[in-house]
Design an enzyme around this catalytic site. Structure first.
Site, short mmCIF file in Angstrom:
data_model
loop_
_atom_site.label_atom_id
_atom_site.label_comp_id
_atom_site.label_asym_id
_atom_site.label_seq_id
_atom_site.Cartn_x
_atom_site.Cartn_y
_atom_site.Cartn_z
N LEU A 81 0.84 -1.19 0.00
CA LEU A 81 0.00 0.00 0.00
C LEU A 81 0.88 1.24 0.00
O LEU A 81 1.53 1.55 1.00
CB LEU A 81 -0.93 -0.01 1.22
CG LEU A 81 -1.75 -1.29 1.41
CD1 LEU A 81 -2.69 -1.15 2.61
CD2 LEU A 81 -2.54 -1.64 0.14
N ALA A 82 0.93 1.94 -1.13
CA ALA A 82 1.86 3.07 -1.28
C ALA A 82 1.19 4.25 -1.96
O ALA A 82 1.82 5.00 -2.70
CB ALA A 82 3.08 2.62 -2.09
N ALA A 83 -0.11 4.44 -1.71
CA ALA A 83 -0.86 5.49 -2.40
C ALA A 83 -1.02 6.76 -1.59
O ALA A 83 -1.49 7.77 -2.12
CB ALA A 83 -2.24 4.96 -2.80
N ARG A 136 2.42 14.86 6.27
CA ARG A 136 3.26 15.26 7.39
C ARG A 136 4.75 15.30 7.04
O ARG A 136 5.56 15.86 7.77
CB ARG A 136 3.04 14.31 8.58
CG ARG A 136 1.76 14.62 9.33
CD ARG A 136 1.56 13.67 10.49
NE ARG A 136 1.08 12.36 10.05
CZ ARG A 136 0.94 11.32 10.85
NH1 ARG A 136 1.25 11.41 12.14
NH2 ARG A 136 0.48 10.16 10.38
N LYS A 175 5.84 10.03 -0.03
CA LYS A 175 6.41 9.56 1.23
C LYS A 175 7.23 8.30 1.07
O LYS A 175 8.35 8.19 1.61
CB LYS A 175 5.30 9.33 2.26
CG LYS A 175 5.85 8.82 3.60
CD LYS A 175 4.79 8.81 4.67
CE LYS A 175 3.78 7.72 4.50
NZ LYS A 175 2.94 7.53 5.71
N ASP A 191 5.45 2.21 3.95
CA ASP A 191 6.28 3.12 4.75
C ASP A 191 6.79 2.42 6.02
O ASP A 191 6.90 3.04 7.08
CB ASP A 191 5.48 4.37 5.13
CG ASP A 191 4.28 4.07 6.02
OD1 ASP A 191 3.92 2.88 6.15
OD2 ASP A 191 3.69 5.01 6.58
N GLU A 227 -8.57 1.65 15.50
CA GLU A 227 -7.69 2.80 15.32
C GLU A 227 -7.78 3.71 16.53
O GLU A 227 -8.83 3.82 17.17
CB GLU A 227 -8.09 3.57 14.05
CG GLU A 227 -7.95 2.78 12.77
CD GLU A 227 -6.50 2.41 12.48
OE1 GLU A 227 -5.59 3.13 12.91
OE2 GLU A 227 -6.27 1.38 11.83
N ARG A 234 36.75 11.30 -8.79
CA ARG A 234 35.48 11.36 -9.49
C ARG A 234 35.28 10.10 -10.32
O ARG A 234 36.21 9.29 -10.49
CB ARG A 234 35.43 12.62 -10.34
CG ARG A 234 35.39 13.90 -9.50
CD ARG A 234 35.69 15.13 -10.34
NE ARG A 234 34.76 15.28 -11.45
CZ ARG A 234 34.96 16.14 -12.45
NH1 ARG A 234 36.07 16.87 -12.50
NH2 ARG A 234 34.08 16.22 -13.42
N ASN A 238 55.66 9.15 -11.80
CA ASN A 238 55.47 10.13 -10.73
C ASN A 238 55.04 11.45 -11.34
O ASN A 238 55.69 11.96 -12.26
CB ASN A 238 56.76 10.34 -9.94
CG ASN A 238 56.53 11.23 -8.72
OD1 ASN A 238 56.13 10.77 -7.67
ND2 ASN A 238 56.79 12.52 -8.88
#
Length: 500
Positions: free
Chosen positions: A13-15, A20, A27, A110, A162, A340, A384
């Site tokens: 469930l990620a909807a 906050r 999120k 989450d 809840e 880099r 070198n």
């Protein structure tokens, strides 16, 4: 479902909006320890071998779907057009696979501290109890904000309430809902279809699926997580920082148990995607990120960041920042080096203080000791590079390559204007600007002849301390012999800076 599959499907469930977090980033895409929160959940569930993985997306769906394609291309995003609660989200997911049968794992996106072990224990408990709906719970010291597990006098599981809908007595319960469930697909479809919205949020709660099953006498069960931290969610930036710390502590603890020395765990941060072999040493202030690997006997730090970098056996990287590079066995880097992407240091090489490298191969035993820039180059063995050397690789339009042969000596303050090569065994004089190839064994000299203007300071800077010092130095001392022949006893200025 094949014998290797613990569950037929995983539903994440990620909807949710995640208001906050105060962020434009969804999120579940906030990162910690080398993965997004969603990535951690998917990684924990992956070993269960589900035939189908569904991720319910809503807020920021494009970004979440793009992320899924990168980190879990087999997972399928399912859109919840209107966010009407966790129960509605689970129903949307099941509607996308109408022929699915068998146990379904439902988990919030989450919950980044979930482990495969905890999920496996939940599935095993579900099977052992012959349950149709099993919830993961945890005993916590402070249950504020979490759904409470309601049990009967005999301990039987009755409901999940809840906090906003709970009575004072129910709020005192310390066993909480973890937001992770295993349920038979057919049972879950049926009970989700009957969920009401008569609650404080006016939403369909997945937690409300438990009560009608229990009341109807269906076998339901609860499995308590061994570590309460496993079930912690993440709703704001403070909780994100706390979850990062917990995750990092776990990673470091595992490393130390495997034989890695971590001098100061409080200032050492290691992603879950990093590998560190036994007998490596991590000094204070180290950050190891991405696909970094550190081999046995290597020393990293203090105050060093490595990203997607391989460090070989016995190598040392001190107070440096290294990206996308390979540091060979027994090589030394730092302090204050910047490597880099594309830097490849062979065995026993040295990149010293205030050196920047990019897209360069440095051969075995070669050294770039200090104050130099080396970009788009190949350096052979035993060479070198003197102090303050610059590989001039960019003409404002394109990058060009420089090739340095074996056992070359580049004098201090040399400018190597690419494309150019310096042959095996050749030298360049200090202060030279090399624009043409230097043949093997030759000395490349490209600088103007020195001219001294006698008496310039006395004429142009009269009365200054410099003029007074010059006058004193040139005034013959009483009784002193005159100067010898011109140039006598004056050592020649060296053309090449050798590493000391």
């Amino acid at each position: 479902m094949s014998p290797q599959q613990a569950v037929a499907a995983v539903v994440v469930l990620a909807a949710g909006q995640g208001t906050r977090m105060r962020s434009t980033t969804p999120k579940v895409l906030h990162e910690m320890g080398g993965r997004s929160m969603l990535g951690h959940v998917l990684a924990a569930a992956a070993p269960l071998g589900a035939g189908t993985t569904l991720v319910v997306v809503g807020a920021g769906r494009e970004a979440v779907a793009e992320h899924l394609a990168a980190v879990a291309p087999a997972a399928r995003p399912v859109v919840q057009e209107e966010q009407r609660g966790s129960g509605h989200a689970a129903a949307v997911a099941l509607a996308a696979v109408p022929d699915l049968e068998g146990p379904v794992l439902v988990v919030n996106g989450d919950a980044p501290l979930l482990t495969t072990g905890t999920l496996t224990a939940l599935v095993d408990g579900h099977r052992a109890a012959d349950s149709v709906f099993t919830v993961l719970t945890a005993e916590v010291d402070d249950p504020t904000g979490l759904g409470r597990i309601v049990r009967g006098a005999d301990g039987d599981l009755l409901a999940i309430v809840e906090e906003r809908d709970a009575t004072d007595e129910q709020r005192a319960v310390r066993e909480v809902n973890a937001g992770v469930y295993v349920a038979n697909a057919a049972t879950l479809r049926r009970v989700l279809a009957g969920l009401a919205t008569d609650n404080a949020q006016g939403e369909q709660y997945l937690t409300d699926a438990l009560a009608p099953l229990a009341e109807g006498g269906a076998p339901v069960a609860a499995v308590r997580a061994a570590d309460p931290d496993d079930v912690l969610g993440c709703n704001d930036r403070r909780e994100l920082a706390a979850r990062r710390r917990t995750l990092n502590d776990r990673v470091l603890d595992e490393l130390m148990r495997s034989g890695v020395t971590v001098v100061d765990p409080a200032t050492t941060w290691v992603d879950v995607t990093v590998t560190v072999e036994p007998d490596a040493l991590l000094e204070p202030g180290v950050q190891l990120r991405g696909t970094t690997s550190v081999a046995t006997g290597a020393v990293v730090g203090p105050d060093t960041t490595l990203v997607d970098t391989a460090v070989g056996e016995g190598a040392s990287v001190v107070r440096s920042h290294v990206l996308g590079s390979a540091v060979g066995p027994q090589a030394t880097v730092g302090p204050f080096s910047y490597l880099r992407p594309g830097t490849d240091l062979a065995r026993g090489t040295k990149v010293g203080a205030f050196v920047e490298t990019k897209n360069v191969r440095v051969g075995e035993g070669s050294k770039v000791p200090h104050l130099s820039y080396v970009g788009d180059a190949t350096i052979g063995r035993g060479a070198n590079v003197g102090a303050a050397t610059v590989f001039v690789n960019y003409d404002g339009v394109a990058k060009h390559h420089t090739t340095i042969g074996d056992h070359v000596r580049i004098g201090s303050d040399t400018m190597l204007v690419a494309p150019v090569s310096v042959g095996d065994g050749a030298y360049t004089a200090a202060g030279s600007v090399i624009t043409q190839d230097v043949p093997p064994g030759a000395m490349g000299v490209a600088r103007a002849a020195q001219r001294n203007v006698a008496g310039w300071v006395g004429r142009r800077r009269p009365g200054t301390a410099a003029a007074q010092a010059a006058a004193a130095a040139t005034r013959p001392a009483e009784g002193a012999a005159g100067p010898g022949p011109e140039g006598a006893d004056r050592p020649a200025a060296p053309d090449v800076d050798h590493e000391q």
